[in-house]
Design a protein around this motif. Structure first.
Motif, mmCIF file in Angstrom:
data_model
loop_
_atom_site.group_PDB
_atom_site.id
_atom_site.type_symbol
_atom_site.label_atom_id
_atom_site.label_comp_id
_atom_site.label_asym_id
_atom_site.label_seq_id
_atom_site.Cartn_x
_atom_site.Cartn_y
_atom_site.Cartn_z
ATOM 1 N N TYR A 79 33.685 55.285 2.754
ATOM 2 C CA TYR A 79 32.781 54.498 1.899
ATOM 3 C C TYR A 79 33.476 54.131 0.579
ATOM 4 C CZ TYR A 79 29.008 54.864 5.217
ATOM 5 O OH TYR A 79 28.257 54.726 6.351
ATOM 6 N N VAL A 116 29.815 47.842 1.999
ATOM 7 C CA VAL A 116 29.696 48.753 0.851
ATOM 8 C C VAL A 116 29.880 47.939 -0.431
ATOM 9 C CG1 VAL A 116 30.502 50.948 -0.125
ATOM 10 C CG2 VAL A 116 30.739 50.520 2.330
ATOM 11 N N HIS A 119 30.440 49.475 -4.822
ATOM 12 C CA HIS A 119 31.709 49.941 -5.382
ATOM 13 C C HIS A 119 32.827 49.664 -4.397
ATOM 14 C CE1 HIS A 119 29.257 53.190 -3.520
ATOM 15 N NE2 HIS A 119 30.299 53.242 -2.713
ATOM 16 N N PHE A 182 29.407 57.031 -7.863
ATOM 17 C CA PHE A 182 29.656 58.000 -6.789
ATOM 18 C C PHE A 182 30.964 58.737 -7.120
ATOM 19 C CE2 PHE A 182 26.449 55.158 -5.284
ATOM 20 C CZ PHE A 182 25.592 56.005 -4.598
ATOM 21 N N GLN A 186 35.586 55.582 -6.581
ATOM 22 C CA GLN A 186 34.691 54.482 -6.177
ATOM 23 C C GLN A 186 34.161 53.735 -7.406
ATOM 24 O OE1 GLN A 186 32.334 57.316 -3.844
ATOM 25 N NE2 GLN A 186 32.436 55.915 -2.112
ATOM 26 N N ARG A 216 24.840 46.826 7.973
ATOM 27 C CA ARG A 216 24.086 47.898 7.312
ATOM 28 C C ARG A 216 24.584 47.897 5.870
ATOM 29 N NH1 ARG A 216 25.784 52.772 4.448
ATOM 30 N NH2 ARG A 216 24.074 54.266 4.549
ATOM 31 N N ASP A 218 25.118 49.425 2.374
ATOM 32 C CA ASP A 218 25.218 50.723 1.702
ATOM 33 C C ASP A 218 24.654 50.639 0.286
ATOM 34 O OD1 ASP A 218 26.581 53.433 1.902
ATOM 35 O OD2 ASP A 218 27.518 52.685 0.070
ATOM 36 N N VAL A 219 23.882 51.652 -0.098
ATOM 37 C CA VAL A 219 23.308 51.743 -1.454
ATOM 38 C C VAL A 219 22.798 50.379 -1.933
ATOM 39 C CG1 VAL A 219 23.607 53.267 -3.402
ATOM 40 C CG2 VAL A 219 25.471 53.028 -1.911
ATOM 41 N N GLU A 277 20.113 50.267 3.119
ATOM 42 C CA GLU A 277 19.963 51.665 2.713
ATOM 43 C C GLU A 277 19.474 51.615 1.278
ATOM 44 O OE1 GLU A 277 22.380 55.806 1.839
ATOM 45 O OE2 GLU A 277 23.138 53.878 1.172
ATOM 46 N N HIS A 337 24.884 60.423 8.869
ATOM 47 C CA HIS A 337 26.139 61.046 8.440
ATOM 48 C C HIS A 337 26.030 61.710 7.066
ATOM 49 C CE1 HIS A 337 25.885 57.307 6.343
ATOM 50 N NE2 HIS A 337 26.957 57.580 5.627
ATOM 51 N N ASP A 338 24.859 61.647 6.455
ATOM 52 C CA ASP A 338 24.692 62.202 5.104
ATOM 53 C C ASP A 338 23.834 63.473 5.066
ATOM 54 O OD1 ASP A 338 26.184 60.217 3.794
ATOM 55 O OD2 ASP A 338 24.446 58.892 3.599
ATOM 56 N N ARG A 440 29.918 65.669 10.469
ATOM 57 C CA ARG A 440 30.947 64.658 10.748
ATOM 58 C C ARG A 440 32.103 65.223 11.561
ATOM 59 N NH1 ARG A 440 31.232 61.848 4.700
ATOM 60 N NH2 ARG A 440 29.024 61.278 4.602
#
Ligand code: GLC
Length: 568
Positions: A79, A116, A119, A182, A186, A216, A218-219, A277, A337-338, A440
């Motif tokens: 990421y 993503v 960042h 993060f 990043q 998808r 991210d953030v 997300e 995955h989190d 993971r």
């Protein structure tokens, strides 16, 4: 948020118009570095995914979502993207990507890739240029650079704390500081900069042109920021309402970005899809899921719920209402995955909750810290409840997102030595959270680990160590065993394809507070017994059970699918 019975809600699609595929898809998340390793370097890769195309087909999913496979220094499991329009050489090439896409498309599986945008990696050419170019340069304008505080600027501009712990600011050689919400590696992008906006449109077109079906995001709630001076303190930030005007999260103006993206998505036939997300207040989720925006948003409520009838019912009612408000379909997630895998979460005591009802601490984090010793994990209970919860979820209207390995009933791996851990959370949280490596760990395909085969993951070992018990959960150990978790998923996903119909759900009273029962329009019924007392089922047309019925009754912690009435 008022709760309405969506059974009364009008149909969203006229019968004549087939609903787009993503509205009720089973989407399987692949964490590419841990799925299958074709070249034996210990790291999963794209040819590894291609080699498992038949497995994915036989599992019965509609789409895969690939976590980042882009060039990355792996400061945050990929990421931290160094180049948005390429493949990490350790994972393959763009040609390998095309071959994978083709193998999946040929088998009727759609492909969603991770974007993503909040960042980049600090290895990204833009950030390297920003470092080299110095203060006031246009290269620094793509990121968020500020002077420090204190007499000589030696202190960070603010006391903000990053998501993975520590300061949100990092100092560079010439004394300026950059923002990273993060990991240090990043740096946050500056979404006020038109160049940043234009570049992501190029990236979306790049992958859409190659044939990917969706994205998808991210953030998704953090891209745009209002960093007008004076900057607030962390305490002030925390106290501000999240009403669209917060300086950092869930700002109304982020939807200007997604409106532009939507134009790109809709310029393709079929339109490309997107799922956000977005960790935002429930009432604001429809903004992300709107057809003028990303179109769909994750709902993580099941993932945070206990295995509890009341909580599950509330989650379903609330989210179907939200989906109605946005015009989108709902999403459902039990693992990703989190978080600690759901077979493990359900085998641990229920977490304490804060004032908002959310787990006060990440569920399972303390168990991971103890090396998997305390509290004691009740594996059979966790697996029983996981099977029941999965069948409950797969019956719901909307899209279910599955995480690789959950079809094996896989548990979280707690026994990872400190020297092998990779997650930045581990390095930044001073031991209070060991991070997300435990979900993971590369998948077990074969029963044995002979000659470094990493349970069939690849011939070059495994970049995160696999425990000895992985063999028992392997694909080979479970295939053809009708009672296995894998065969349950296969049966459920195959049946779901024939049973999935209009996005309606009608609750059926059960007379029990620990038993939920709902019916879909074609007579498909899902009954989940969250308690331990058996529940008498009044129909004999059993399609599938997570535990064998005993003399026509559903045992505790089990789900049954019933069907047959007027099924098309
Ligand atoms: C998202 C991802 C997570 C990542 C973070 C920063 O929450 O799911 O894995 O660490 O964003 O990109």
């Amino acid at each position: 948020m008022s709760i309405v019975d969506v059974a009364q809600a009008p149909a969203q699609h006229p019968i004549s118009e087939p609903a787009p595929w993503w509205r009720q898809a089973a989407v399987y998340q692949i964490y590419p570095r841990s799925f299958s390793d074709a070249n034996g370097d210990g790291l999963g890769d794209l040819p590894g995914i291609t080699s498992k195309a038949d497995y994915l087909h036989d599992l019965g999913i509609d789409a895969v979502w690939l976590s980042p496979f882009y060039p990355s220094a792996l400061a945050d499991g990929g990421y931290d993207v160094a180049d948005y329009r390429n493949v990490d050489p350790r994972l393959g090439t763009l040609t390998d990507f095309d071959a994978m896409l083709d193998a999946l498309h040929t088998r009727g599986i759609r492909v969603v890739v991770d974007i993503v945008p909040n960042h980049t990696s600090d290895q990204h050419a833009w950030f390297q240029e920003a470092l080299a170019s110095g203060r006031g340069s246009s290269a620094r304008e793509r990121y968020i650079f500020r002077e420090g505080s204190g007499p000589d600027g030696a202190l960070p501009p603010t006391d903000w704390v990053a998501a993975f712990g520590g300061s949100s600011w990092e100092r560079v050689a010439d004394g300026q500081w950059y923002l990273h919400n993060f990991a240090i590696e990043q740096p946050d992008l500056n979404w006020s900069n038109p160049e940043v906006r234009a570049d992501f449109l190029t990236t979306l077109r790049f992958w859409s042109d190659r044939g990917v079906d969706g994205f998808r995001i991210d953030v998704a709630h953090m891209l745009t920021k209002d960093l007008t001076e004076p900057l607030p303190s962390q305490a002030q930030l925390d106290a501000l309402p999240r009403d669209g005007r917060h300086p950092m999260v869930d700002r109304d103006d982020v939807h200007e970005v997604y409106a532009e993206w939507r134009q790109v998505f809709n310029s393709y036939d079929p339109p490309r899809t997107a799922v956000a997300e977005a960790w935002v207040d429930k009432a604001r989720v429809p903004l992300y899921a709107s057809p003028d925006g990303l179109g769909q948003a994750f709902n993580f409520d099941l993932l945070e719920a206990d295995f509890d009838a009341g909580q599950f019912e509330t989650v379903v009612r609330d989210n179907l209402t939200l989906a109605e408000m946005s015009g989108s379909s709902s999403t459902w997630v039990l693992s990703n995955h989190d978080v600690v895998r759901h077979a493990t979460r359900y085998g641990l005591p229920q977490p304490a909750r804060d004032d908002t009802g959310r787990p006060a601490r990440k569920h399972g984090a303390d168990w991971v810290i103890s090396g998997g010793v305390t509290p004691v994990l009740d594996r059979p209970a966790g697996e029983r409840r996981a099977r029941a919860a999965t069948l409950f979820m797969l019956g719901l209207p909307g899209s279910s997102y599955l995480y690789q390995g959950e079809e094996l009933g896989l548990h979280e791996v707690a026994e990872i030595p400190a020297g092998d851990r990779q997650d930045p959370t581990f390095f930044r949280s001073a031991g209070t959270d060991l991070g997300r490596d435990g979900c993971r760990v590369p998948l077990p395909w074969e029963t044995g680990n002979d000659g470094g085969s990493a349970f069939g993951f690849g011939t070059g070992g495994s970049h995160l160590p696999q425990p000895a018990w992985f063999g028992d959960y392997s694909v080979a150990a479970q295939s053809t065993d009708p009672l296995s978790s894998l065969e349950l998923y296969r049966s459920a996903l195959s049946l779901r394809r024939t049973l999935q119909t209009g996005e309606h759900l009608e609750w059926i009273p059960t007379g029990r507070s620990d038993v939920l029962r709902y019916r879909r329009p074609n007579g498909w019924e899902i009954v989940t017994n969250f308690g331990t007392e058996p529940y008498a089922v009044d129909r004999s047309d059993v399609l599938l059970t997570s535990r064998e019925l005993e003399a026509g009754t559903l045992p505790g912690e089990a789900t049954v699918w019933l069907g047959g009435h007027g099924m098309e």
